[in-house]
Design a protein around this motif. Sequence first.
Motif, PDB file in Angstrom:
ATOM      1  N   THR A  46       0.829  -1.202   0.000  1.00  0.00           N
ATOM      2  CA  THR A  46       0.000   0.000   0.000  1.00  0.00           C
ATOM      3  C   THR A  46       0.867   1.256   0.000  1.00  0.00           C
ATOM      4  O   THR A  46       0.632   2.188  -0.774  1.00  0.00           O
ATOM      5  CB  THR A  46      -0.929   0.003   1.227  1.00  0.00           C
ATOM      6  OG1 THR A  46      -1.730  -1.184   1.185  1.00  0.00           O
ATOM      7  CG2 THR A  46      -1.810   1.219   1.257  1.00  0.00           C
ATOM      8  N   VAL A 101       0.747   1.549  -4.368  1.00  0.00           N
ATOM      9  CA  VAL A 101      -0.573   2.079  -4.717  1.00  0.00           C
ATOM     10  C   VAL A 101      -0.426   3.556  -5.057  1.00  0.00           C
ATOM     11  O   VAL A 101       0.218   4.318  -4.343  1.00  0.00           O
ATOM     12  CB  VAL A 101      -1.574   1.876  -3.559  1.00  0.00           C
ATOM     13  CG1 VAL A 101      -2.910   2.529  -3.866  1.00  0.00           C
ATOM     14  CG2 VAL A 101      -1.772   0.396  -3.291  1.00  0.00           C
ATOM     15  N   TRP A 121      -8.817   3.591  -5.351  1.00  0.00           N
ATOM     16  CA  TRP A 121      -7.672   3.266  -4.495  1.00  0.00           C
ATOM     17  C   TRP A 121      -7.823   1.852  -3.942  1.00  0.00           C
ATOM     18  O   TRP A 121      -6.893   1.059  -3.962  1.00  0.00           O
ATOM     19  CB  TRP A 121      -7.583   4.291  -3.357  1.00  0.00           C
ATOM     20  CG  TRP A 121      -6.429   4.075  -2.437  1.00  0.00           C
ATOM     21  CD1 TRP A 121      -5.172   4.563  -2.582  1.00  0.00           C
ATOM     22  CD2 TRP A 121      -6.421   3.312  -1.231  1.00  0.00           C
ATOM     23  NE1 TRP A 121      -4.376   4.160  -1.528  1.00  0.00           N
ATOM     24  CE2 TRP A 121      -5.127   3.382  -0.689  1.00  0.00           C
ATOM     25  CE3 TRP A 121      -7.374   2.569  -0.548  1.00  0.00           C
ATOM     26  CZ2 TRP A 121      -4.760   2.757   0.487  1.00  0.00           C
ATOM     27  CZ3 TRP A 121      -7.008   1.943   0.634  1.00  0.00           C
ATOM     28  CH2 TRP A 121      -5.716   2.043   1.133  1.00  0.00           C
ATOM     29  N   ARG A 146      -5.332  -1.331  -4.768  1.00  0.00           N
ATOM     30  CA  ARG A 146      -4.659  -1.965  -3.628  1.00  0.00           C
ATOM     31  C   ARG A 146      -4.967  -3.461  -3.591  1.00  0.00           C
ATOM     32  O   ARG A 146      -4.072  -4.292  -3.433  1.00  0.00           O
ATOM     33  CB  ARG A 146      -5.096  -1.298  -2.333  1.00  0.00           C
ATOM     34  CG  ARG A 146      -4.472  -1.889  -1.097  1.00  0.00           C
ATOM     35  CD  ARG A 146      -5.001  -1.183   0.158  1.00  0.00           C
ATOM     36  NE  ARG A 146      -4.405  -1.735   1.344  1.00  0.00           N
ATOM     37  CZ  ARG A 146      -4.880  -2.800   2.002  1.00  0.00           C
ATOM     38  NH1 ARG A 146      -5.947  -3.421   1.573  1.00  0.00           N
ATOM     39  NH2 ARG A 146      -4.271  -3.236   3.085  1.00  0.00           N
TER      40      ARG A 146
END
Length: 97
Positions: A72, A76, A85, A89
């Motif tokens: 993350t 990401v 998002w 992820r």
Amino acid sequence: MISSAIQYPHRTAEDSTGIAATVMKFWLKRKPRLLHDYSLAGYILSPNPTIMAHASDNKTLHHDGAAERLITKLLVDPSLVGNDWTIQRAKLIRYLL
């Protein structure tokens, strides 16, 4: 301390002057600084076959959480928000783990 451990390597871990006890003292002293997200994720994501086999038998949720946090944090796209998002992820975590 080290010299006695080298002189008497036959002593056991229960013996506070043996080499095993000396190594454990060193490990316990440094453990908090050595166990972090990068080292835990590196362990379970290692390409080394020996480490891969050991990691698959011994990894815990703590290792998985560390890998997810690093994925993350590092991979990401930070410009994404909301559902985009979350989707990116989830795809990265599924792909890498």
